[in-house]
Design an enzyme around this catalytic site. Structure first.
Site, mmCIF file in Angstrom:
data_model
loop_
_atom_site.group_PDB
_atom_site.id
_atom_site.type_symbol
_atom_site.label_atom_id
_atom_site.label_comp_id
_atom_site.label_asym_id
_atom_site.label_seq_id
_atom_site.Cartn_x
_atom_site.Cartn_y
_atom_site.Cartn_z
ATOM 1 N N LYS A 168 6.029 28.759 -26.267
ATOM 2 C CA LYS A 168 6.614 27.474 -25.873
ATOM 3 C C LYS A 168 5.826 26.850 -24.729
ATOM 4 C CE LYS A 168 9.673 25.767 -22.897
ATOM 5 N NZ LYS A 168 9.130 24.419 -22.774
ATOM 6 N N GLU A 364 6.724 25.829 -1.480
ATOM 7 C CA GLU A 364 5.712 25.391 -2.452
ATOM 8 C C GLU A 364 5.899 23.900 -2.774
ATOM 9 O OE1 GLU A 364 5.879 26.585 -6.637
ATOM 10 O OE2 GLU A 364 3.772 27.156 -6.495
HETATM 11 P P1 NDP Z 1 8.987 25.646 -14.562
HETATM 12 O O1 NDP Z 1 9.481 26.932 -14.034
HETATM 13 O O2 NDP Z 1 9.829 24.447 -14.418
HETATM 14 O O3 NDP Z 1 8.654 25.758 -16.115
HETATM 15 C C1 NDP Z 1 7.833 26.756 -16.657
HETATM 16 C C2 NDP Z 1 8.154 26.924 -18.106
HETATM 17 O O4 NDP Z 1 9.483 27.443 -18.232
HETATM 18 C C3 NDP Z 1 8.161 25.605 -18.882
HETATM 19 O O5 NDP Z 1 7.698 25.809 -20.189
HETATM 20 C C4 NDP Z 1 9.636 25.256 -18.890
HETATM 21 O O6 NDP Z 1 9.977 24.384 -19.913
HETATM 22 C C5 NDP Z 1 10.247 26.628 -19.082
HETATM 23 N N1 NDP Z 1 11.648 26.760 -18.723
HETATM 24 C C6 NDP Z 1 12.410 25.987 -17.920
HETATM 25 N N2 NDP Z 1 13.667 26.486 -17.860
HETATM 26 C C7 NDP Z 1 13.698 27.594 -18.621
HETATM 27 C C8 NDP Z 1 14.699 28.553 -18.946
HETATM 28 N N3 NDP Z 1 15.943 28.468 -18.477
HETATM 29 N N4 NDP Z 1 14.369 29.569 -19.756
HETATM 30 C C9 NDP Z 1 13.132 29.686 -20.237
HETATM 31 N N5 NDP Z 1 12.136 28.815 -19.981
HETATM 32 C C10 NDP Z 1 12.416 27.779 -19.175
HETATM 33 O O7 NDP Z 1 7.574 25.437 -13.890
HETATM 34 P P2 NDP Z 1 6.637 24.179 -13.983
HETATM 35 O O8 NDP Z 1 6.358 23.880 -15.416
HETATM 36 O O9 NDP Z 1 7.207 23.115 -13.118
HETATM 37 O O10 NDP Z 1 5.269 24.755 -13.369
HETATM 38 C C11 NDP Z 1 5.021 24.798 -12.020
HETATM 39 C C12 NDP Z 1 5.315 26.168 -11.436
HETATM 40 O O11 NDP Z 1 4.570 27.149 -12.141
HETATM 41 C C13 NDP Z 1 4.879 26.272 -9.996
HETATM 42 O O12 NDP Z 1 5.865 26.916 -9.252
HETATM 43 C C14 NDP Z 1 3.630 27.139 -10.067
HETATM 44 O O13 NDP Z 1 3.355 27.840 -8.897
HETATM 45 C C15 NDP Z 1 3.948 28.030 -11.202
HETATM 46 N N6 NDP Z 1 2.726 28.611 -11.755
HETATM 47 C C16 NDP Z 1 2.471 29.936 -11.560
HETATM 48 C C17 NDP Z 1 1.283 30.507 -12.008
HETATM 49 C C18 NDP Z 1 0.991 31.964 -11.815
HETATM 50 O O14 NDP Z 1 0.103 32.476 -12.498
HETATM 51 N N7 NDP Z 1 1.669 32.679 -10.932
HETATM 52 C C19 NDP Z 1 0.278 29.687 -12.693
HETATM 53 C C20 NDP Z 1 0.652 28.311 -12.847
HETATM 54 C C21 NDP Z 1 1.841 27.798 -12.386
HETATM 55 P P3 NDP Z 1 9.995 22.803 -19.623
HETATM 56 O O15 NDP Z 1 8.683 22.415 -19.068
HETATM 57 O O16 NDP Z 1 10.216 22.279 -20.968
HETATM 58 O O17 NDP Z 1 11.118 22.583 -18.669
#
Ligand code: NDP
Length: 459
Positions: A168, A364
């Site tokens: 996803k 962050e």
């Molecule tokens: P989110 O946590 O909002 O979303 C990440 C993914 O999870 C998306 O596909 C999102 O879908 C999905 N998601 C949201 N809610 C749920 C749920 N309840 N159950 C399962 N999946 C869910 O993060 P962001 O997309 O805003 O990305 C930014 C964040 O990612 C930052 O905090 C960043 O630091 C972190 N990150 C960490 C990395 C690492 O390697 N440690 C690398 C890159 C980013 P949808 O978008 O459709 O809401």
């Protein structure tokens, strides 16, 4: 207008409802995204494909990974174009970082798979040998900042080890995952091996995490979402990999070579508009070189090209932190404003004068906002770097003391005199609230397989 579809069992299908994919470049609607709420069909397709896929030898699956890499590479400009359109990042960044790395992820795991050695442990009277079995159907969930780069980093090792996949992408950036699905069907990847579902995280993402037939979840995203994923998956004893947020420090020691440190720290600050979990959003500089460093840093910032942030909603969050910084006593040295044009643009922003424990300096922001702080001693720099809840990455810039300081930083990855210099064999991941587990090389192999020991007694 692109119409994104789900890939389920080798077919492109859509539920009845769609929502808009908006380009952060100018707020135009660029695609329609299916709003999926149920993953039963995808899980059934992945289960049906499991015997065929897991029945291949690892060498045969390596050939498939190479085929995917080659097909993606042939269309690398299109991958970069779609990624740039969806995320707003400059095409050059989308090509160099996102598209190239996505190809490399498949190629790397194909090569790595071929190099895997069987593990045996001899006893006086018996031989132990370890085999690696697939887990089954696995769920892969990724964020919007490096869409295909991060999703392919999971898909490649998951497929290599014989699992079938429900992937996803983020609802904000689905285009390149959709394109990958097209490529995989074009090259004839067996139906159901890779399934891609789209929609809102709390709906389709949650459905993946909750589904009892999905045996492992590899998640990259924010720490708050990671907590929900962990709370849902843990009682079902799913294997879980969490790559979460970061608030990383770039530490510039007294003896740093500023010709290397200034452009390096600048890149760590603002690449991808600061929207990389590894970005160095806290810059710690020794007091004796602070003025010289800052003069050069702010001068070179003027020529640093950044794109918009991912959305207007995210920009509002970033701007709220700039306001907070002012309330906390910060001085905006550069940026801090919204340029007068359509889209989610925001100027690269540098803020000084804040305590290293302030909210702006410890939470962050995930945008083009950096706080700068000076320190007197190495010990002070280490304490400043370690004072956040996060522990993902960091960098140290020094001619002589880099390693010593790096080893004292509480994070999963530290670079010395470089940043984002990646060898895909090494462990990637964070400590504290930045995650659980590691990806990369053998760590990905371990996560995406079940190690089984067979102990054979000698005659
Ligand atoms: P989110 O946590 O909002 O979303 C990440 C993914 O999870 C998306 O596909 C999102 O879908 C999905 N998601 C949201 N809610 C749920 C749920 N309840 N159950 C399962 N999946 C869910 O993060 P962001 O997309 O805003 O990305 C930014 C964040 O990612 C930052 O905090 C960043 O630091 C972190 N990150 C960490 C990395 C690492 O390697 N440690 C690398 C890159 C980013 P949808 O978008 O459709 O809401």
């Amino acid at each position: 207008m692109i119409r994104v579809e789900n890939l389920v069992g080798g077919e492109f299908v859509t539920p009845d409802e769609f929502f808009d994919d908006i380009s952060p470049l100018d707020n135009s609607v660029i695609a329609k995204i299916p709003r999926t709420k149920n993953v039963d069909d995808a899980v059934n397709a992945a289960k049906a494909a499991l015997p065929i896929w897991s029945g291949l030898t690892i060498e045969e699956r390596c050939v498939w990974l190479d085929k995917i890499a080659n097909a993606l590479e042939l269309q690398i400009e299109e991958v970069a174009r779609l990624e740039s359109l969806d995320t707003g990042k400059p095409y050059s960044v989308a090509l160099d970082v996102d598209a190239n790395r996505s190809v490399n992820n498949f190629r790397f795991f194909a090569e790595f798979g071929r190099s895997l050695k069987s593990e045996t442990f001899e006893m006086a009277d018996a031989t132990n040998y370890v085999i690696r079995k697939p887990i089954g159907v696995v769920g892969l969930i990724s964020p919007w900042n490096l869409p295909l780069y991060l999703l392919s980093w999971k898909i490649a090792p998951a497929l290599l080890m014989g699992n079938t996949v429900i992937a996803k992408p983020s609802e904000i950036t689905p285009l390149t995952a959709h394109f990958l699905g097209r490529i995989c069907t074009d090259i004839g990847l067996p139906d159901g091996v890779l399934n891609i579902v789209n929609g809102y995280g709390p709906e389709v993402g949650q459905a993946i995490v909750e589904h009892p037939e999905i045996k492992a979840i590899s998640f990259t995203g924010g720490t708050a979402t990671g907590k929900i994923v962990a709370a849902t998956a843990a009682p079902m004893f799913k294997k879980l990999s969490l790559e979460l947020g970061g608030k990383n420090s770039s530490i510039v020691l007294q003896d740093a070579d500023l010709d290397i440190a200034v452009p390096g720290v600048l890149r760590a600050s603002f690449l991808n508009s600061g929207q990389i979990c590894l970005c160095g959003s806290r810059v710690l500089v020794h007091s004796s070189i602070y003025d010289e460093f800052m003069a050069k840093y702010l001068h070179e910032l003027q020529d640093f090209e950044i794109g918009p942030v991912i959305s207007e909603e995210h920009r509002s969050k970033v701007m709220s932190y700039i306001e907070l910084a002012k309330q906390e006593g910060g001085e905006v040295l550069a940026g801090g404003c919204i340029p007068d044009k359509a889209g989610a643009w925001i100027d690269a922003t540098v803020i000084s004068g804040l305590s290293h424990t302030s909210r702006t300096a410890t939470e962050e922001i995930f945008g083009p906002v950096v706080t700068v702080h000076s320190f007197e001693t190495e010990q002070e720099a280490i304490e400043m770097a370690n004072c956040t809840q996060y522990g993902l990455a960091g960098s140290v810039w020094s001619k002589s003391r880099g390693r010593q300081v790096a080893e004292k930083i509480e994070s999963g990855m530290v670079w010395v005199n470089t940043w984002l210099h990646r060898d895909l064999r090494v462990p990637f991941g964070g400590v504290k609230d930045s995650g659980v587990g590691r990806e990369g090389g053998l760590w990905s192999i371990g996560f995406f397989s079940e190690a089984v020991n067979i102990c054979v007694m000698e005659d």
